[in-house]
Design an enzyme around this catalytic site. Structure first.
Site, PDB file in Angstrom:
ATOM      1  N   ARG A 101     -84.650  36.590 132.186  1.00  0.00           N
ATOM      2  CA  ARG A 101     -85.307  37.695 131.243  1.00  0.00           C
ATOM      3  C   ARG A 101     -85.191  37.100 129.955  1.00  0.00           C
ATOM      4  O   ARG A 101     -84.738  36.270 129.285  1.00  0.00           O
ATOM      5  CB  ARG A 101     -83.988  38.598 131.211  1.00  0.00           C
ATOM      6  CG  ARG A 101     -84.218  39.935 130.170  1.00  0.00           C
ATOM      7  CD  ARG A 101     -84.962  41.098 130.890  1.00  0.00           C
ATOM      8  NE  ARG A 101     -84.151  41.572 131.963  1.00  0.00           N
ATOM      9  CZ  ARG A 101     -84.785  42.315 133.065  1.00  0.00           C
ATOM     10  NH1 ARG A 101     -86.084  42.202 132.912  1.00  0.00           N
ATOM     11  NH2 ARG A 101     -84.003  42.766 133.780  1.00  0.00           N
ATOM     12  N   GLY A 106     -87.996  45.490 131.988  1.00  0.00           N
ATOM     13  CA  GLY A 106     -87.815  45.715 133.725  1.00  0.00           C
ATOM     14  C   GLY A 106     -86.435  46.265 133.659  1.00  0.00           C
ATOM     15  O   GLY A 106     -86.170  46.884 134.750  1.00  0.00           O
ATOM     16  N   ARG A 130     -85.294  49.754 150.070  1.00  0.00           N
ATOM     17  CA  ARG A 130     -86.468  48.873 150.703  1.00  0.00           C
ATOM     18  C   ARG A 130     -86.179  48.072 152.012  1.00  0.00           C
ATOM     19  O   ARG A 130     -87.198  47.791 152.606  1.00  0.00           O
ATOM     20  CB  ARG A 130     -86.583  47.742 149.369  1.00  0.00           C
ATOM     21  CG  ARG A 130     -87.723  48.292 148.493  1.00  0.00           C
ATOM     22  CD  ARG A 130     -87.662  47.132 147.308  1.00  0.00           C
ATOM     23  NE  ARG A 130     -87.802  47.713 146.107  1.00  0.00           N
ATOM     24  CZ  ARG A 130     -87.654  47.119 144.892  1.00  0.00           C
ATOM     25  NH1 ARG A 130     -86.988  46.169 144.701  1.00  0.00           N
ATOM     26  NH2 ARG A 130     -87.879  47.950 143.792  1.00  0.00           N
ATOM     27  N   HIS A 146     -94.276  40.960 133.420  1.00  0.00           N
ATOM     28  CA  HIS A 146     -93.530  39.797 133.795  1.00  0.00           C
ATOM     29  C   HIS A 146     -94.529  38.604 134.333  1.00  0.00           C
ATOM     30  O   HIS A 146     -95.590  38.699 134.581  1.00  0.00           O
ATOM     31  CB  HIS A 146     -92.702  40.280 135.316  1.00  0.00           C
ATOM     32  CG  HIS A 146     -91.817  41.122 135.094  1.00  0.00           C
ATOM     33  ND1 HIS A 146     -91.098  41.641 133.706  1.00  0.00           N
ATOM     34  CD2 HIS A 146     -91.014  41.880 136.006  1.00  0.00           C
ATOM     35  CE1 HIS A 146     -90.130  42.551 134.021  1.00  0.00           C
ATOM     36  NE2 HIS A 146     -89.987  42.915 135.080  1.00  0.00           N
ATOM     37  N   CYS A 180     -90.895  44.503 141.211  1.00  0.00           N
ATOM     38  CA  CYS A 180     -92.300  44.129 140.325  1.00  0.00           C
ATOM     39  C   CYS A 180     -92.517  42.910 140.311  1.00  0.00           C
ATOM     40  O   CYS A 180     -93.652  42.831 140.662  1.00  0.00           O
ATOM     41  CB  CYS A 180     -91.632  44.688 138.917  1.00  0.00           C
ATOM     42  SG  CYS A 180     -89.912  44.288 138.470  1.00  0.00           S
ATOM     43  N   GLN A 207     -89.260  37.475 132.731  1.00  0.00           N
ATOM     44  CA  GLN A 207     -89.229  39.007 132.782  1.00  0.00           C
ATOM     45  C   GLN A 207     -88.976  39.830 131.448  1.00  0.00           C
ATOM     46  O   GLN A 207     -88.048  39.309 130.857  1.00  0.00           O
ATOM     47  CB  GLN A 207     -88.364  39.222 133.928  1.00  0.00           C
ATOM     48  CG  GLN A 207     -88.795  38.647 135.403  1.00  0.00           C
ATOM     49  CD  GLN A 207     -87.937  38.993 136.462  1.00  0.00           C
ATOM     50  OE1 GLN A 207     -87.705  38.162 137.318  1.00  0.00           O
ATOM     51  NE2 GLN A 207     -87.586  40.087 136.593  1.00  0.00           N
ATOM     52  N   GLU A 262     -82.040  39.524 142.226  1.00  0.00           N
ATOM     53  CA  GLU A 262     -83.455  39.474 142.056  1.00  0.00           C
ATOM     54  C   GLU A 262     -83.909  38.320 142.548  1.00  0.00           C
ATOM     55  O   GLU A 262     -85.389  38.224 142.999  1.00  0.00           O
ATOM     56  CB  GLU A 262     -83.620  39.496 140.187  1.00  0.00           C
ATOM     57  CG  GLU A 262     -85.054  39.511 139.988  1.00  0.00           C
ATOM     58  CD  GLU A 262     -85.467  41.046 139.790  1.00  0.00           C
ATOM     59  OE1 GLU A 262     -84.988  41.957 140.316  1.00  0.00           O
ATOM     60  OE2 GLU A 262     -86.699  41.240 139.290  1.00  0.00           O
ATOM     61  N   MET A 291     -89.295  54.702 131.958  1.00  0.00           N
ATOM     62  CA  MET A 291     -90.448  53.904 131.763  1.00  0.00           C
ATOM     63  C   MET A 291     -91.320  53.976 133.018  1.00  0.00           C
ATOM     64  O   MET A 291     -92.562  54.011 132.694  1.00  0.00           O
ATOM     65  CB  MET A 291     -89.641  52.533 131.889  1.00  0.00           C
ATOM     66  CG  MET A 291     -88.844  51.834 130.828  1.00  0.00           C
ATOM     67  SD  MET A 291     -89.788  50.955 129.467  1.00  0.00           S
ATOM     68  CE  MET A 291     -90.695  52.712 128.927  1.00  0.00           C
ATOM     69  N   VAL A 292     -91.048  53.822 134.159  1.00  0.00           N
ATOM     70  CA  VAL A 292     -91.981  53.869 135.351  1.00  0.00           C
ATOM     71  C   VAL A 292     -92.600  55.140 135.282  1.00  0.00           C
ATOM     72  O   VAL A 292     -94.024  55.252 135.347  1.00  0.00           O
ATOM     73  CB  VAL A 292     -91.212  53.351 136.558  1.00  0.00           C
ATOM     74  CG1 VAL A 292     -92.169  53.542 137.798  1.00  0.00           C
ATOM     75  CG2 VAL A 292     -90.747  52.053 136.395  1.00  0.00           C
ATOM     76  N   GLN A 346     -95.504  44.906 134.851  1.00  0.00           N
ATOM     77  CA  GLN A 346     -94.688  45.175 135.744  1.00  0.00           C
ATOM     78  C   GLN A 346     -94.396  46.722 136.022  1.00  0.00           C
ATOM     79  O   GLN A 346     -93.846  47.248 136.864  1.00  0.00           O
ATOM     80  CB  GLN A 346     -93.500  44.711 135.598  1.00  0.00           C
ATOM     81  CG  GLN A 346     -91.996  45.363 134.951  1.00  0.00           C
ATOM     82  CD  GLN A 346     -92.508  45.390 133.349  1.00  0.00           C
ATOM     83  OE1 GLN A 346     -93.270  44.763 132.921  1.00  0.00           O
ATOM     84  NE2 GLN A 346     -91.669  45.942 132.669  1.00  0.00           N
ATOM     85  N   THR A 388     -82.625  65.585 136.279  1.00  0.00           N
ATOM     86  CA  THR A 388     -81.028  65.396 136.324  1.00  0.00           C
ATOM     87  C   THR A 388     -80.605  66.001 134.932  1.00  0.00           C
ATOM     88  O   THR A 388     -79.120  66.043 135.066  1.00  0.00           O
ATOM     89  CB  THR A 388     -80.763  63.960 136.665  1.00  0.00           C
ATOM     90  OG1 THR A 388     -81.007  62.882 135.412  1.00  0.00           O
ATOM     91  CG2 THR A 388     -81.338  63.378 137.915  1.00  0.00           C
TER      92      THR A 388
END
Ligand code: NAP
Length: 370
Positions: free
Chosen positions: A268, A167, A103, A275, A136, A163, A242, A12-13, A351, A37
């Protein structure tokens, strides 16, 4: 020309990132190898300038090591497996990532340059190499309220999120459609108006949601005709992961001296993309509403301030409006009955764009400027 390796371009991203990079002619600045992969050695289907015609092996450390920059939107499991091996093998290049795995690591920077370009540039000066896109929902909230963060006007925030299915990734989006079809195929009759029997129809819908054949492999529960007030794993303090990310990541992005508490409930809902968040903002002091509006409007070029009227709200403050756009609508801005320092706001954002792909794409440009 820098050698760029991209992993996760099929997700998706990744797909959104490819669209943005092609639209901005970004590939002319790099020699690009697309890694996979699952389709190693196959023909590269992305026809862009200076790209390797064959897909590389995303698990091959020697191949990856030849890159100056690795950009991955493949997911956390991939990062967890490959990043440590690659660094141990002596890879000194940049690692830009959409996954949450790295992160909060001390030597990683969460990138959201309209808010923290200074933090990113300082990290580059210190020779840091891991630059990770934020969660996001967090990135979208920070862009929406950038002006209030910049003016240090916020004491704390609660955020109640709505969201989208996307996502969770491509397979979740597809499952939402299948869930909707599973139900509507069985309950929408050829009679255009079923209002007279609507309670019987509703019972049928409810029963279908617990039917053993109802598709739920990815969400683990019905999202269609339902909502799911838990996203990601459980933490011991009762938050979902989240929900925890909001405070942890926002404060890391800002590198603020005083921590801003941020907490809420992440839910969700059965939208496909974008989002949304309902925010309660505790201001440090009573600021007139027109000044608040200016602070929000003037912070960045993507915020779209939506006047607090029903017609403007229904037109512009929706996933329908924001989907596929870098625009970040912010509206429902008003002082709450709780008192003059309590501000209500609602914001929506794509998002997959500002919440994921765009900060990564902009990081490539920051590296090009060095
Ligand atoms: P995704 O759609 O599930 O794609 C990830 C990978 O899954 C793809 O690169 C692909 O890898 C593989 N894949 C397997 N079956 C697929 C199919 N049917 N269609 C497409 N790809 C398939 O994941 P994503 O939502 O892009 O998320 C990637 C990372 O970004 C995650 O770490 C996520 O947490 C993060 N992120 C996501 C969002 C969001 O809104 N989705 C927002 C911010 C951050 P191969 O080609 O190698 O098989």
């Amino acid at each position: 020309m820098k050698k760029l390796g991209i992993i996760g371009w099929r997700g998706m991203v990744g797909q959104v990132l490819m669209e943005q990079m092609i639209a901005a002619s970004d590939f002319k600045h790099f020699e690009t190898t697309f890694f996979s992969t699952s389709q190693i050695g196959e023909k590269n289907p992305i026809d862009v300038a200076n790209s390797n015609p064959i897909l590389g092996d995303a698990y091959n450390i020697e191949q990856l090591k030849k890159m100056d920059i690795i950009l991955t939107a493949q997911g956390g499991d991939y990062t967890e497996k490959i990043h440590p091996q690659l660094r141990t093998s002596g890879f000194k290049g940049f690692w830009i990532d959409a996954a949450s795995t790295l992160r909060m690591k001390n030597d990683a920077v969460i990138i959201l340059d309209p808010l923290n370009k200074d933090v990113i540039l300082r990290a580059l000066q210190k020779n840091q190499k891991d630059f990770i896109g934020g969660n996001c929902t967090v990135s979208l909230m920070m862009l929406a309220l950038g002006g209030l963060f910049k003016q240090e006007a916020i004491e704390w925030i609660t955020s109640m999120t709505y969201q989208a299915a996307s996502g969770g990734g491509a397979r979740h989006m597809n499952e939402l459609l299948n869930q909707m079809k599973f139900v509507t195929d069985k309950v929408v009759s050829s009679t255009p108006d079923q209002s007279a029997q609507i309670l019987q129809v509703e019972k049928k819908v409810k029963n279908l949601l617990s039917d053993p054949a109802f598709p739920r492999e990815n969400f683990g529960a019905p999202l269609a005709f339902n909502l799911l007030p838990w996203i990601d794993s459980e933490l011991e303090n009762g938050q979902s992961r989240e929900e925890w990310k909001a405070g942890a990541e926002a404060n890391k992005i800002l590198q603020s001296k005083t921590l801003i508490p941020i907490d809420g409930t992440c839910v969700r809902v059965s939208t496909m993309r974008c989002h949304s968040q309902a925010l309660t903002i505790k201001l440090k002091k009573d600021i007139p509403i027109d000044e608040i509006e200016s602070m929000i409007r003037e912070h960045n070029e993507w915020v779209k301030f939506v006047p607090n009227t029903k017609s403007e709200t229904l037109k512009f403050l929706t996933p329908e409006f924001a989907s596929g756009s870098l625009s970040i609508p912010v509206g429902r801005v008003r002082k709450m009955n709780l008192g003059p320092t309590y501000l209500n706001a609602f914001t929506v954002g794509d998002q997959l764009l500002w919440g994921a792909a765009e900060p990564l794409r902009r990081m490539l440009h920051i590296l090009l400027e060095q």
